[in-house]
Design an enzyme around this catalytic site. Structure first.
Site, PDB file in Angstrom:
ATOM      1  N   ASP A   7       0.770  -1.057   0.158  1.00 50.15           N
ATOM      2  CA  ASP A   7      -0.155  -0.076  -0.177  1.00 50.15           C
ATOM      3  C   ASP A   7       0.891   1.295  -0.114  1.00 50.15           C
ATOM      4  O   ASP A   7       2.092   1.005   0.233  1.00 50.15           O
ATOM      5  CB  ASP A   7      -0.723  -0.099   1.241  1.00 50.15           C
ATOM      6  CG  ASP A   7      -1.732   1.340   1.315  1.00 50.15           C
ATOM      7  OD1 ASP A   7      -2.361   1.588   0.554  1.00 50.15           O
ATOM      8  OD2 ASP A   7      -1.668   1.774   2.418  1.00 50.15           O
ATOM      9  N   ASP A   9      -0.125   5.278   0.925  1.00 52.48           N
ATOM     10  CA  ASP A   9      -0.470   6.172   2.058  1.00 52.48           C
ATOM     11  C   ASP A   9      -0.501   5.454   3.319  1.00 52.48           C
ATOM     12  O   ASP A   9      -1.332   4.422   3.528  1.00 52.48           O
ATOM     13  CB  ASP A   9      -1.856   6.728   1.791  1.00 52.48           C
ATOM     14  CG  ASP A   9      -1.807   7.391   0.532  1.00 52.48           C
ATOM     15  OD1 ASP A   9      -1.639   8.596   0.523  1.00 52.48           O
ATOM     16  OD2 ASP A   9      -1.856   6.965  -0.683  1.00 52.48           O
ATOM     17  N   ASP A 169      -1.676  -0.832   6.171  1.00 56.41           N
ATOM     18  CA  ASP A 169      -1.844  -0.155   7.267  1.00 56.41           C
ATOM     19  C   ASP A 169      -3.121  -0.068   7.665  1.00 56.41           C
ATOM     20  O   ASP A 169      -3.721   0.985   8.592  1.00 56.41           O
ATOM     21  CB  ASP A 169      -1.103   1.103   7.208  1.00 56.41           C
ATOM     22  CG  ASP A 169      -1.956   2.033   6.322  1.00 56.41           C
ATOM     23  OD1 ASP A 169      -2.379   3.211   6.997  1.00 56.41           O
ATOM     24  OD2 ASP A 169      -2.506   1.857   5.030  1.00 56.41           O
TER      25      ASP A 169
END
Length: 223
Positions: A7, A9, A169
């Site tokens: 991922d 961001d 995250d």
């Protein structure tokens, strides 16, 4: 080939400052000034542009989905104009990416940021060429947590989608990996790091130096 997909961001980079600034540009245009606080709203930022607009409007007591849709293009334009002023890569991230590539893994990015903005940001940060693939929110007709963007990122990186690991995250990343039937590693150093253990990923990552060994443990080595 086995692959490791990241991922963007909140995983590879802390992009919250530039995202919040873009959202506050919208709120200033509405005549209400800066609504989101970089000191406390990092987690909101990493959930995406529309989430930031929604939270800000709810905070003002004037949420309207039509306003969110109307200002979302404004937010994207403001973000594109100032995409890397405050953004920083997390310590050790690119060293881990380089180590995985050197060990023969296909390495790519799967993000719910629009592909053009993700490509622009990675290029501005000087790391776009480190990734063999990039799949964004609008690359395919579906986005995470649908598993297909993850699978496509693995394929474009030269990997077997069934032999892939997702580093992320959020619950979105956990659910994406689960839907794809592959392991996930969730980072604990982002704004929502304290919440990651409750999502029960295959592993938690406190520092990027530990990632290559975790990858071998979870999906094996490329031989």
């Amino acid at each position: 080939m086995r692959s490791v997909i990241f991922d963007l961001d909140g995983t590879l980079a802390d992009t919250s400052g530039d995202l919040l600034a873009a959202a506050n540009t919208c709120f200033r245009q509405m005549g209400v000034g800066d609504v989101l606080d970089p000191g406390v709203d990092q987690g909101v930022a990493l959930r995406g542009g529309k989430r930031m607009l929604r939270v800000g409007l709810e905070r003002l007591g004037r949420f309207d989905p039509e306003v969110v849709e109307a200002y979302y293009p404004v937010l994207l334009e403001a973000y594109a104009e100032d995409i890397d002023r405050r953004t920083v890569l997390y310590p050790g991230a690119m060293e881990a990416v380089a180590a995985l590539s050197a060990s023969g893994y296909g390495v790519g990015v799967c993000t719910n940021k629009p592909e053009g903005l993700a490509d622009l940001l990675l290029s501005r940060l000087g790391v776009r060429d480190a990734f063999a693939s990039l799949v964004g929110a609008d690359t395919l007709p579906v986005r995470k947590p649908d598993p297909e963007p993850l699978r496509e990122a693995a394929r474009r990186a030269g990997g077997d989608p069934a032999k892939t690991l997702l580093v992320g995250d959020s619950d979105t990343d956990r659910n994406t990996a689960k839907a794809a039937g592959v392991p996930s590693v969730l980072v604990t150093f982002g704004p929502s790091g304290a919440d990651m253990a409750a999502l029960a990923p295959e592993a938690l990552l406190e520092r990027y130096e530990d990632l290559p060994a975790l990858v071998v443990q979870l999906i094996g080595a490329n031989s």
